[in-house]
Design a protein around this motif. Sequence first.
Motif: not given
Length: 143
Positions: A10-15, A25-29, A137-143
């Motif tokens: 649940q995040r826009p494609i550009d973001e 950002h791989t450190e996060e996901w 990756l889901r957690r990182a993108l949807e937070r």
Amino acid sequence: MHVERIFAVQRPIDEVFDYLADFTHTEEWDPGTVSTTRRSGDGGLGTTYDNVSEFLGRRVELVYSTVTHAAPRRVRFRGRQRWSTTLDDLALRDLGDGRTEIQYRADFSFGFPISLAAPFVVGPKLGDLADETVASLRRALER
């Protein structure tokens, strides 16, 4: 050897693209990543990163390069070290309503003699690692 997963966030494609195109950002996901630092470049095509990852109890140092940077649809990174090469391919599709589908594929190739044992040692663990990666990756993108 490879693993592949397709999932939506649940995040826009550009973001999503902007986040994924910055390999630090791989450190996060990425559950295996210990650290990633930009070595050179502006984050676009040709940018290089120093990555330290841990897998099966071993630390591995790789140099990653951005080999595809096609905003906002696809980004690919190639990682290399003495005995292996990896290719991380992230293809994105706009699902509308601020949702993005991510097709994640990771390919692994190993030099001799590791290539003889890899299907038996590494192969069985890749599915679990891919599932952990998707969850992170889901957690990182949807937070």
